[in-house]
Design an enzyme around this catalytic site. Structure first.
Site, PDB file in Angstrom:
ATOM      1  N   LYS A 120       0.826  -1.212   0.000  1.00 56.73           N
ATOM      2  CA  LYS A 120       0.000   0.000   0.000  1.00 56.73           C
ATOM      3  C   LYS A 120       0.855   1.256   0.000  1.00 56.73           C
ATOM      4  O   LYS A 120       0.471   2.262  -0.584  1.00 56.73           O
ATOM      5  CB  LYS A 120      -0.977   0.003   1.184  1.00 56.73           C
ATOM      6  N   LYS A 202      -4.339 -10.228  -6.664  1.00 56.41           N
ATOM      7  CA  LYS A 202      -5.561 -10.531  -5.909  1.00 56.41           C
ATOM      8  C   LYS A 202      -6.731  -9.721  -6.471  1.00 56.41           C
ATOM      9  O   LYS A 202      -6.546  -8.578  -6.870  1.00 56.41           O
ATOM     10  CB  LYS A 202      -5.269 -10.136  -4.457  1.00 56.41           C
ATOM     11  N   LYS A 205     -11.233  -4.490  -4.951  1.00 53.51           N
ATOM     12  CA  LYS A 205     -12.111  -3.404  -5.373  1.00 53.51           C
ATOM     13  C   LYS A 205     -11.322  -2.137  -5.710  1.00 53.51           C
ATOM     14  O   LYS A 205     -11.852  -1.228  -6.321  1.00 53.51           O
ATOM     15  CB  LYS A 205     -13.154  -3.130  -4.292  1.00 53.51           C
TER      16      LYS A 205
HETATM   17  P1  TYM Z   1     -10.843  -6.442   3.695  1.00 55.19           P
HETATM   18  O1  TYM Z   1     -11.921  -5.465   4.005  1.00 55.19           O
HETATM   19  O2  TYM Z   1      -9.810  -6.048   2.694  1.00 55.19           O
HETATM   20  O3  TYM Z   1     -11.465  -7.797   3.238  1.00 55.19           O
HETATM   21  C1  TYM Z   1     -12.505  -8.431   3.956  1.00 55.19           C
HETATM   22  C2  TYM Z   1     -12.336  -9.933   3.894  1.00 55.19           C
HETATM   23  O4  TYM Z   1     -12.325 -10.373   2.536  1.00 55.19           O
HETATM   24  C3  TYM Z   1     -11.165 -11.165   2.290  1.00 55.19           C
HETATM   25  N1  TYM Z   1     -10.722 -10.949   0.895  1.00 55.19           N
HETATM   26  C4  TYM Z   1     -10.483 -11.917   0.011  1.00 55.19           C
HETATM   27  N2  TYM Z   1     -10.580 -13.251   0.108  1.00 55.19           N
HETATM   28  C5  TYM Z   1     -10.285 -13.989  -0.993  1.00 55.19           C
HETATM   29  N3  TYM Z   1      -9.901 -13.434  -2.183  1.00 55.19           N
HETATM   30  C6  TYM Z   1      -9.794 -12.106  -2.322  1.00 55.19           C
HETATM   31  N4  TYM Z   1      -9.431 -11.583  -3.497  1.00 55.19           N
HETATM   32  C7  TYM Z   1     -10.087 -11.277  -1.186  1.00 55.19           C
HETATM   33  N5  TYM Z   1     -10.095  -9.931  -0.978  1.00 55.19           N
HETATM   34  C8  TYM Z   1     -10.477  -9.749   0.303  1.00 55.19           C
HETATM   35  C9  TYM Z   1     -10.124 -10.664   3.298  1.00 55.19           C
HETATM   36  O5  TYM Z   1      -9.146 -11.626   3.551  1.00 55.19           O
HETATM   37  C10 TYM Z   1     -10.997 -10.371   4.498  1.00 55.19           C
HETATM   38  O6  TYM Z   1     -11.195 -11.537   5.262  1.00 55.19           O
HETATM   39  N6  TYM Z   1      -7.974  -5.730   7.731  1.00 55.19           N
HETATM   40  C11 TYM Z   1      -9.147  -6.395   7.210  1.00 55.19           C
HETATM   41  C12 TYM Z   1     -10.426  -6.010   7.919  1.00 55.19           C
HETATM   42  C13 TYM Z   1     -10.342  -6.174   9.398  1.00 55.19           C
HETATM   43  C14 TYM Z   1     -10.392  -7.410  10.095  1.00 55.19           C
HETATM   44  C15 TYM Z   1     -10.315  -7.066  11.469  1.00 55.19           C
HETATM   45  C16 TYM Z   1     -10.520  -8.747   9.682  1.00 55.19           C
HETATM   46  C17 TYM Z   1     -10.244  -5.173  10.312  1.00 55.19           C
HETATM   47  N7  TYM Z   1     -10.235  -5.701  11.554  1.00 55.19           N
HETATM   48  C18 TYM Z   1     -10.373  -8.049  12.449  1.00 55.19           C
HETATM   49  C19 TYM Z   1     -10.556  -9.739  10.681  1.00 55.19           C
HETATM   50  C20 TYM Z   1     -10.464  -9.391  12.040  1.00 55.19           C
HETATM   51  C21 TYM Z   1      -9.317  -6.042   5.736  1.00 55.19           C
HETATM   52  O7  TYM Z   1      -8.824  -5.031   5.298  1.00 55.19           O
HETATM   53  O8  TYM Z   1     -10.127  -6.892   5.038  1.00 55.19           O
END
Ligand code: TYM
Length: 336
Positions: A120, A202, A205
């Protein structure tokens, strides 16, 4: 209220999702699908991680809309706010407060090696802010406040989860038992859904090429068009091969959505070309997502009802978070 929240027989689950724009098929297959599946067996807490979203610059009106939209989408997926705790992260101040205690027990070097930070900060060299750097500490706070046994996430969050475990273990060793050490819960299929345009990346969005990702709320036509345009290779056989990541990604998606194994899929499409397969994947994905979109369109109309649900959700979350937070404060030596 306490009887409703504390269910001693059930193991606990927590996960969060950022409200940054449209949620994708990657979010669905990597995480959200499991959230829905886990809610009967586990005592679940799910949050819209809005505080995490501002590590990259957000337009205020758009951010507000996305927070509503993400909360509504969780309900549309079938997550029951009565049975689970479903809230908006910033409504429970203990997340940022615990994050400070944890920051003082996290090493600079630990954060500096986080791959997502490196990615990032390369993508946004003009805004490498301190929040982006310490983001995994806030994520650790999100998790540790609720003492979950399992955290269902996609593969890209594994490193952040490991650091949360390290921070919790260190804290417990120094100050005494406060936190549960959580286990990641990563699906066998769909943990890493790749871009439809560049299968080395990956699905995200934030990809500028809208054909690279499918939004959960995309129309049927858009979904089918995106799959038809998906990058594959020249061999034209529906077979899973590591060296052919394009077709393998499509097979993984089809497998995650239908529950069929790779072998079953290869058999089903034996002798057929990529065109037939892409259409089948597109149609199946569109049919799976259509009822979610339909429910979403209804739910998002009623802001009052949403407001009531996320307010109740925050109250339930706060009740649990507060106890953990004050226990941690006491152990560190603060006067309460
Ligand atoms: P975020 O918002 O980017 O994504 C949410 C969830 O979706 C999964 N994910 C994917 N899985 C498979 N293939 C993909 N291309 C893909 N893109 C996203 C992510 O692994 C995630 O599970 N930091 C986290 C949000 C967060 C969080 C937490 C998660 C904040 N606090 C506490 C668990 C526990 C995030 O940015 O996910």
């Amino acid at each position: 209220m306490s009887e409703q929240i504390i269910q001693p027989n059930k193991k606990k689950v927590l996960s969060c999702i950022q409200p940054s724009g449209m949620l994708t098929l990657g979010n669905y297959l990597g995480a959200l699908k499991n959230w829905v599946a886990m809610q009967d067996e586990f005592d679940c807490t799910f949050a819209v991680a809005d505080l995490h979203a501002i590590t990259v610059r957000q337009e205020p009106a758009a951010l507000r809309q996305q927070i509503y939209s993400t909360y509504a989408l969780l309900l549309a997926l079938g997550i029951d706010p009565e049975k689970n705790t479903v809230f908006i992260q910033s409504h429970v101040p203990f997340h940022t407060q615990l994050s400070w205690l944890l920051s003082c027990n996290t090493q600079f070097g630990e954060m500096a090696r986080m791959t997502q930070f490196k990615d990032k900060s390369q993508k946004h060299p003009e805004n490498v802010n301190v929040g982006l750097f310490s983001y995994p500490v806030l994520m650790a706070a999100d998790i540790l406040l609720y003492k979950p046994d399992f955290v269902p996430v996609g593969a890209d969050q594994k490193q952040h989860l490991e650091i949360a475990r390290d921070i919790a273990t260190r804290f417990n060793n120094i100050y005494g038992d406060v936190f549960t050490i959580p286990e990641p819960y990563i699906p066998k299929t769909g943990a890493r859904v790749m871009s439809l345009q560049d299968p080395a990346k990956k699905m995200s969005k934030s990809d500028e090429n809208a054909n690279a990702w499918v939004a959960i709320l995309d129309s049927k036509d858009d979904i089918i068009r995106k799959f038809k345009r998906a990058v594959t290779d020249s061999e034209a056989a529906v077979r899973f091969r590591e060296e052919q990541p394009g077709i393998s990604n499509l097979i993984t998606i089809y497998s995650a959505v239908t529950g069929k194994t790779t072998e079953e899929i290869e058999k089903e499409f034996e002798g057929k070309g990529y065109g037939d397969f892409k259409l089948a994947v597109g149609e199946t994905v569109a049919d799976t997502l259509a009822p979610i979109k339909q429910r979403y369109d209804e739910i998002i109309k009623d802001k009052k009802a949403l407001e009531q649900l996320y307010t109740e959700g925050a109250m339930k979350a706060e009740y649990v978070a507060k106890k953990t937070y004050f226990k941690a404060m006491k152990k560190v030596g603060f006067v309460l």
